[in-house]
Each structure stands twice: as C-alpha cells, then as structure tokens.
Write a protein that holds these residues in place. Structure first.
Motif, PDB file in Angstrom:
ATOM      1  N   ARG A 191       0.833  -1.197   0.000  1.00 48.08           N
ATOM      2  CA  ARG A 191       0.000   0.000   0.000  1.00 48.08           C
ATOM      3  C   ARG A 191       0.876   1.258   0.000  1.00 48.08           C
ATOM      4  N   LEU A 207      -7.553  -0.658  -2.494  1.00 49.78           N
ATOM      5  CA  LEU A 207      -7.496  -1.470  -1.289  1.00 49.78           C
ATOM      6  C   LEU A 207      -7.928  -2.902  -1.591  1.00 49.78           C
ATOM      7  N   VAL A 210      -5.280  -4.661  -3.623  1.00 48.47           N
ATOM      8  CA  VAL A 210      -4.077  -5.009  -2.860  1.00 48.47           C
ATOM      9  C   VAL A 210      -4.360  -6.175  -1.915  1.00 48.47           C
TER      10      VAL A 210
END
Lengths: 343, 313
Positions: A191, A207, A210
């Motif tokens: 991140r 998000l 990931v």
C-alpha cells in the motif's frame, strides 16, 4: 458436527446483516454526511416508554438532547416535548441500491428532534447511520477482495495441480514466498508504494486489489491439493480417453470438486479481509473521510479524549465483532460439512 | 538454510518490484517547495540513485546489504541497519514474551479442558474461543487501552515513562514491565483462542487411543498419564502450530505497536510508508520475514528433537 438448523441460522444471520448494510439508506435514519453542529459527541438517544407523569406508552418516544448549561460537552434531555418514534417516515433522500431515489426510512422522529441510536461524532453526524453505510464499504471490500483472492487462487491452483511440472514448481515457490512474508506487513508495504492522496472510490478499489492479490497463496495451495487428487479419478482418465480437452475436464470434472473448499475459504477470508480494510483505513491508508468505513470510524478513537470520554465511539468495533462472529460460525459449519463430505 | 536465504532474496526482489510501481518518491515533496530548485532535487535523486533503472537500484541495495548497511534511509539520513536493529529488538521482545506467555497459558488450559470432558465445559470453551477469535487485535488493544486509562492502573504509550532516566534501577524495571502489560496482554488474548482449541483437539484425539486406556489400566496416575504419555503423542501438530503462531503474533503486533506507541517495527513501517522511504520499508519487511522463517525453523528443530521418526529420516 454442527446441526443443519444451526448452520441455516448462522447463514440467515449473516445474510440479514448484509441485507441491512446493503439497504443502509432505508435502515439508517439520517444521511451519513449530515452534520448537526449543535450536537458534537452527543451520547446515544435514550428510548423512553414512561413519560413524566408515569404514563406508559406502547410507542417508544425520545427527548431532544440539549447542551448542558454548565459544560458544553455535556447533554441533558429537555423534557418539554416527547417525540414518538415512528416507522416508515419521510426523511433525507437516498438511493435504494444506488439506483432508485427514495425518502422512506424504517424509523425516525419528527424534526426538530433527532434519533442517534449510537451517538454522534465530532461533527454531530449520526454514528448509527455511519456504521450502516460504513458496513457497505467494509463488507464490500472484504467480499470483493475475497473474490479476487479465490479467483487468482483457483486459476493458479488449477493450473499447477493439473499441469504440474515447471508450472507447479514455480507457482508453489511463489506461494511459499507469499507465505513467509507476514501478510499485514506486506499489505502495508504494498500500500505504501501506491499513491497516497486519492479519492475515496479509487482508494476503495486500490485497497480491494491489494488485499485480494496479497492473499492468494493459501487458497491456491489448498485448491492445488484437491485438483491433484481429483485428476487421478477414473472418470477423468476415461473422459481424457474419449478425447476431452483440458479445459473441458477442468470445467466439468474437476471444478465441481472445488465448491466446498471455495465456500469454506470464502467464509474464512471475508472477515480477515474486512479486518485488513479496517486496519488500513484506521491508519489513514484506506478509504478516507467523509466516506464512512468501519476503519475510519474507529480512527476517531486515536484521539485520547475520544477514547476516554465517549464510550459510544466503540460502536463500530462491536458491529465488526458481531459480523466476524457470524462469519466464524458459518465457516465452522462449512468446515464440519466439508470434513464429513456433505458439501 | 540455503532455502531460507533464497526466500529472503525472493522477498527483497518482490519488494523492489512493488516499489517500482510507485509513482512518487521521497523527494517529491521537495519539488513543491519553491525554495528548493529542481536541479537540487535532481542532484539529490542522482546522489541516492533513485533516477536509475530498477536492476541497478537493486544491485546498489544488495551492495549496501553486503557492506552491512542494509540500504540508506532518506528520512533519517542514516544507514538502515542501526534503525532496524533497535526496532527489531523491541518487536522481538514483545513477540517472544507474548508467544511464551500464550503457550504457557494455552497448554495447561487446553490439557485441562481435554481431560475433563463435559458438555458444559466444551460449549463454554467453544463459545469463549469463538468470541475471542472474532475480536480483531485492533479492537482488543483499543479496549484494553481504554480500561488502562480509565482505571489509571497502567501507564500507556511507548516503552518507558518520560521520567525514566530519573528512576532508580528497580523502579526502571517496574516501569518497563508496566508498559509491557497492555501490548503483551493484547497479543496473548488474540492468539490464545486458536492455541487452546488446537491443544484441546489434539489432546482429545490422543486420549481416545488405546495405549492411554492400557496405561490407565496399569494404574498410572492421572498427571503422569497426561503429561508423560498423552502430551508427547499430541505434540507434533502443536509444534507445527508453534511456527504458525509466531506468524500470527507478528502480524498482530503491527497494529498493537502502532496503537500503543511501542517503538517496534510497526510504527517504523507506517512512518516509512507515509514518507516513501523505500529502503526502510524493504528492510522492515525483510526483518519480519526473518522472524517468520526463524519461527518455522525453530519449529522444525523442535520437531526434530521431539519426534524420533523425523530424526530417522
């Protein structure tokens, strides 16, 4: 062995929770971004059944909060007027499932009173509504990331289990690599290498991508094991003898073996990923204000005075725990069934 | 050992690959500052080698690792090594203490529950462990922090109090221990449920075996039966679990450290992430990987000691 009725109850509970979050607009009394600047950090509104003259009301009612005269951050109920809680009231406009505009809320009180079931935050925004809307973000992130993980996992697991040789070797080495990296550290590192200041929608998809990508290794390994054993079944060998293509065999004969493990893994992974989203948003690396998510709702607790004086700010944590508990029960039930071979 | 080394190299390559995806770099904020000319930034970039292609940057990093510097931190303007050693020591302290405490609680508890089979106790354990299992570390640590502050029983934040240097040696130890309680206790609670469940499950399985009944028939006492006969037979899966539990604790300690302000690897990683201090991020990820690998290596060694079958192979 967990009984069938228990399993159904667990699944129903979970579905109910998701249903409420999905139709947050209807179940929440306010818009999540409506600010009531007069009521920062108002405690949860109390529901009353007995009025000042000790008469019993069957319809619960509330009193309006009024700032206490001596201290600005203390509230008292102003008992002059009772506001009965009504069902299906008109209120802020919202969109049902993001499409149909509507005004109807499940419950609410007449203005000027307001009902804060879980208190308000520093801007006087209704926490209860924010928890529901935040649940949309957090649960969706969990579910979508799980979908990505399981897709990646099944593709790589199927390929390496089915074709073996160098594909298997390299995929499993890669999986091993992802296993030894502690995944929260990896998540934060990945991140950190991606852009920091982005809009809430971009942050959400980033998000999801990931979290989903980092977690593929475990499902891939499990799926590989199942494919390995399914590949040696006689009907697979027979269909190969009849000239079936690899794709056909994978789709028709091998993939059905994976349903059980996919379901179980999904029930295990979703709460983990929801917690991952919460952790990242808590640290300010996830979905940002003003869009609510369980993580940035909890981030309020990073302030010392909030942590100490406003206990209702823990409400998102309670909902998070309840949701994880629901998933855990379902995962346990699925796992039991998987072991006894009835999925 | 060679395998572990290869894994570490793989992990570092992976980190660098990810870092190449990043659009920004540490010096980007300087560009916004009108007092710093773009040529200065370019010179700085050249000095630290950010403008070079990925393989060259990786080679440069490897060279500094071999020299024992472990890369160069832009934010601290110092080699990463000293930074990393200090922080890794703190994380290690937390993780080792939590692991030791969690196992020393889980083993007796699990054995006791397994040896007293009753419906009520089973349900209670399942319910309790389920509840604990679904409380994430973040929530747990926030709750404990709240309790610590409200009761004024424990100091919060950091490793030691502000006036640590003025305290006497005993008071220093006490102060340090008090600061340890919240983070360690959080980690123990978070990992306890999984451990208790596994200890109970493997003990229950062994206690059903016929050699246990035979031993009981020979009149061997209860404690001896449990600890000398059943536990070694149940140890294998538990030792494998030990390796995994280190991983869980390590990931959990990240959030716990950040929330309680424990100066370990977690806050360092967060800080480095926010300022894009690439080498520090890579260093922290690698340090945590080393912990993970050493956890599983330790488990392998313990398995070697505990299980004669492994030794023969």
């Amino acid at each position: 062995m967990i009984g069938k009725s228990k399993m159904i109850a667990a699944i129903a509970f979970l579905l109910g929770l998701h249903f409420v979050m999905l139709f947050a607009g209807f179940f929440a009394p306010c818009d999540p971004s409506t600010q009531n600047r007069d009521f920062p950090y108002a405690p949860p509104t109390r529901l009353h059944f007995l009025d000042a003259r000790r008469h019993l009301h069957f319809r619960p009612f509330v009193y309006q909060w009024a700032a206490s005269t001596d201290d600005s951050h203390q509230y008292e109920e102003s008992r002059q007027r009772e506001y009965p809680v009504r069902l299906f009231v008109r209120g802020d406009e919202y969109k049902v499932a993001g499409i149909l505009p509507s005004h109807i809320h499940l419950f609410g009180v007449e203005p000027p009173a307001s009902i804060f079931l879980a208190g308000t935050d520093s801007y006087g925004r209704d926490q209860f509504s924010r928890i529901l809307y935040g649940g949309q973000i957090s649960l969706a992130a969990g579910v979508l990331a799980t979908a990505i993980s399981l897709c990646l996992g099944s593709i790589l697991g199927c390929l390496s289990g089915f074709y073996g040789k160098w594909i298997d070797a390299s995929a499993m080495r890669l999986a091993e690599l992802f296993f030894v990296l502690p995944w929260l550290y990896l998540l934060l590192a990945v991140r950190s290498f991606l852009p920091l200041h982005i809009s809430a929608t971009e942050a959400f998809f980033l998000l999801v991508a990931v979290i989903g990508t980092v977690g593929w290794a475990r499902p891939a390994r499990l799926i590989r094991g199942i494919v390995l054993s399914a590949k040696t079944r006689k009907y697979v060998i027979a269909s190969r003898g009849f000239g079936a293509s690899d794709y056909y065999i994978l789709r028709r004969h091998i993939f059905p073996h994976l349903y059980g493990i996919l379901l179980t893994q999904a029930a295990i992974l979703v709460p983990q990923y929801v917690v991952a989203e919460v952790a990242l948003s808590f640290l300010g690396l996830g979905v940002g204000e003003p869009t609510p998510s369980w993580g940035n709702l909890l981030a309020n607790l990073q302030q010392y005075n909030v942590l100490v004086s406003y206990w209702w700010m823990f409400a998102p944590a309670v909902v998070l725990v309840v949701a994880s508990l629901g998933y855990l029960n379902v995962a346990n039930a699925f796992q039991d069934r998987l072991q006894s071979g009835s999925i | 050992m060679i395998h572990a080394l290869l894994l570490l190299i793989g992990a570092s390559v992976l980190c660098f690959l990810f870092s190449d995806l990043a659009p920004g770099s540490f010096f980007d904020e300087m560009k916004l500052n009108p007092q710093i000319s773009s040529s200065t930034v370019a010179a700085l970039r050249a000095e630290y080698g950010i403008d070079q292609p990925l393989p060259l940057r990786y080679a440069r990093w490897i060279r500094s690792v071999v020299k024992g510097e472990w890369g160069y931190s832009f934010a601290y303007n110092a080699p990463v090594r000293n930074l990393l050693l200090l922080r890794a020591r703190n994380t290690l302290l937390l993780t080792v203490l939590a692991t030791a405490l969690a196992w020393s609680l889980a083993l007796p508890l699990g054995i006791w529950i397994a040896s007293h089979p009753s419906r009520c106790a089973d349900r209670l354990t399942m319910g309790g462990t389920s509840l604990l299992l679904s409380v994430p570390e973040l929530v747990l640590v926030l709750g404990l922090l709240y309790l610590a502050i409200v009761t004024h029983a424990l100091p919060v934040g950091g490793m030691v109090s502000v006036r640590f240097d003025q305290l006497g040696p005993w008071a220093q130890v006490r102060d340090f221990a008090m600061h340890l309680i919240v983070p360690v206790f959080t980690l123990v609670l978070a990992s306890l449920s999984v451990l208790v469940r596994h200890v109970r499950a493997s003990m229950v399985e062994v206690l059903r075996a016929s050699f246990i009944r035979a031993a009981r028939g020979h009149g061997i006492g209860r404690t001896r039966l449990l600890l000398r006969y059943a536990l070694p037979a149940a140890a294998n899966p538990l030792i494998s679990l030990f390796g995994l539990s280190v991983a869980g604790l390590l990931s959990g300690s990240l959030m716990v450290e950040i929330v309680t302000g424990w100066p370990g690897l977690g806050p360092l990683l967060l800080e480095a992430s926010l300022s894009r201090d690439v080498h520090v991020v890579v260093g922290v990820v690698l340090a945590s990987t080393v912990f993970m690998i050493s956890g599983s290596l330790l488990a392998d060694v313990m398995l070697f000691v505990a299980d004669p079958r492994v030794r023969v192979e």
